[in-house]
Enzyme design. Structure first.
Site, PDB file in Angstrom:
ATOM      1  N   ARG A 117       0.831  -1.201   0.000  1.00 49.27           N
ATOM      2  CA  ARG A 117       0.000   0.000   0.000  1.00 49.27           C
ATOM      3  C   ARG A 117       0.867   1.252   0.000  1.00 49.27           C
ATOM      4  O   ARG A 117       1.940   1.300   0.576  1.00 49.27           O
ATOM      5  CB  ARG A 117      -0.898  -0.026   1.240  1.00 49.27           C
ATOM      6  CG  ARG A 117      -2.100   0.896   1.165  1.00 49.27           C
ATOM      7  CD  ARG A 117      -3.136   0.512   2.201  1.00 49.27           C
ATOM      8  NE  ARG A 117      -4.168   1.533   2.315  1.00 49.27           N
ATOM      9  CZ  ARG A 117      -4.346   2.285   3.380  1.00 49.27           C
ATOM     10  NH1 ARG A 117      -3.563   2.135   4.426  1.00 49.27           N
ATOM     11  NH2 ARG A 117      -5.295   3.185   3.426  1.00 49.27           N
ATOM     12  N   LYS A 182       1.400  -8.631  12.041  1.00 46.05           N
ATOM     13  CA  LYS A 182       0.990  -8.695  10.640  1.00 46.05           C
ATOM     14  C   LYS A 182       1.367 -10.026  10.017  1.00 46.05           C
ATOM     15  O   LYS A 182       2.516 -10.457  10.080  1.00 46.05           O
ATOM     16  CB  LYS A 182       1.625  -7.553   9.850  1.00 46.05           C
ATOM     17  CG  LYS A 182       1.172  -7.510   8.385  1.00 46.05           C
ATOM     18  CD  LYS A 182       1.625  -6.241   7.707  1.00 46.05           C
ATOM     19  CE  LYS A 182       1.165  -6.199   6.259  1.00 46.05           C
ATOM     20  NZ  LYS A 182       1.489  -4.923   5.592  1.00 46.05           N
ATOM     21  N   ARG A 317      -3.605   2.555  13.765  1.00 45.06           N
ATOM     22  CA  ARG A 317      -2.629   1.924  14.643  1.00 45.06           C
ATOM     23  C   ARG A 317      -3.255   1.708  16.025  1.00 45.06           C
ATOM     24  O   ARG A 317      -4.148   2.447  16.446  1.00 45.06           O
ATOM     25  CB  ARG A 317      -1.384   2.804  14.814  1.00 45.06           C
ATOM     26  CG  ARG A 317      -0.599   3.038  13.532  1.00 45.06           C
ATOM     27  CD  ARG A 317       0.198   1.809  13.155  1.00 45.06           C
ATOM     28  NE  ARG A 317       1.082   2.045  12.042  1.00 45.06           N
ATOM     29  CZ  ARG A 317       0.802   1.797  10.785  1.00 45.06           C
ATOM     30  NH1 ARG A 317      -0.386   1.298  10.469  1.00 45.06           N
ATOM     31  NH2 ARG A 317       1.672   2.020   9.826  1.00 45.06           N
TER      32      ARG A 317
END
Length: 325
Positions: A117, A182, A317
């Site tokens: 991204r 992640k 976040r």
């Protein structure tokens, strides 16, 4: 491809994790041991650990399960293209959008220019992960593509559950998380003109066997091998499960839009009901995350009440501790 054939042949021979002498590899390729050594160096440049032990030969640090196009084709009807070496699976389909069949899939063992991204580079060592893109023609047009990355994330979780991988969550708008780390990222690129069908390139990179030194993402990360422990990961079975799940979910998206997936998203939202911060350039907005709305916007409960935010340059976040990743 022709220039890489010798390296790919060596990798195929070494893929079982056993030792093979330079002489044996040279005989298989019809080249000298010096040429084998040169090809091994090229393989190492792809991010593959190859060891040489005097008297034994060459061995991979760990076995590699190569993608098998014939095997994948047996289980899905989508057009499939598997490239050992490619610049980017997304770019490959972008250059062919509108000319290929909707549902066409591109997979690769290695990407030289993988991207995430906002133009970030996605590190893509050979055979370590799953680099996977699909082209989808959305007749409803570009406006209907809003929220697509959210729906694709749900499809990935469904595919993982079908393989016995549970407790994977989603981070708005395009990441998959496991225990706040992640696991994978999704990139959706859209092209087309107003009033016409939208051409969607949906890409995903999933960490399977990545080592610490290979990770380029600036945040806590994990791999599917860490999630599963000793359980073996079949890359071809994973690819088939993802293709099937994306097919089904994208057809559902065409019928229902993002509104039909809100409840499914909120059930697997990694940060729902937790403190978060949204980064919007230099601006930071803090609040309690409350899932997504019927348009795919993330909802934050702030001092001003519940507010919705859409994509663009927004980055979400955790705000449960002081972090800068």
């Amino acid at each position: 491809m022709k220039t890489h054939q010798a390296k790919l042949t060596i990798l195929s021979l070494l893929s079982d994790g056993q030792f093979y002498s330079g002489e044996y590899l040279g005989e298989k390729l019809g080249v000298s041991r010096a040429a084998v050594s040169k090809h091994i160096k090229g393989i190492q440049d792809w991010g593959v650990d190859v060891f040489r032990v005097q008297g034994k030969g060459y061995q991979l640090a760990q076995p590699i399960q190569l993608l098998n196009e014939d095997l994948i084709r047996q289980h899905v009807s989508n057009p499939i293209a598997i490239h050992p070496i490619i610049d980017s699976t997304n770019q490959y389909l972008l250059e062919r959008a509108g000319e290929i069949e909707s549902g066409t899939v591109c997979l690769a063992e290695y990407q030289s220019k993988g991207r995430g991204r906002r133009g970030r580079q996605w590190n893509s060592p050979f055979g370590s992960n799953l680099y996977f893109s699909m082209y989808w023609k959305l007749e409803a047009g570009m406006a209907a593509a809003m929220g697509l990355s959210l729906v694709v994330g749900i499809a990935v979780i469904d595919a993982l559950k079908a393989l016995g991988v549970n407790d994977v969550k989603l981070k708005w708008p395009n990441d998959l998380y496991y225990q706040d780390k992640k696991l994978a990222g999704i990139l959706v690129e859209v092209s087309g003109q107003a009033g016409d069908a939208a051409h969607l390139i949906i890409g995903m990179g999933m960490n399977l066997f990545m080592r610490k030194e290979e990770i380029s993402i600036e945040q806590p990360w994990t791999t599917l091998s860490q999630v599963l422990g000793e359980q073996m990961i079949d890359r071809n079975e994973l690819a088939v499960a993802l293709i099937r799940s994306w097919n089904e979910t994208l057809k559902g998206y065409e019928e229902k839009g993002i509104a039909g997936f809100v409840d499914s998203w909120n059930e697997v939202d990694n940060f729902i009901n937790r403190p978060v911060k949204l980064l919007m350039g230099e601006r930071i907005i803090r609040g309690i995350e409350r899932g997504i709305d019927a348009h795919g916007a993330v909802l934050l409960e702030t001092e001003e009440g519940i507010r919705s935010f859409v994509g663009g340059e927004i980055s979400l976040r955790s705000d449960e501790k002081q972090d800068d990743y």
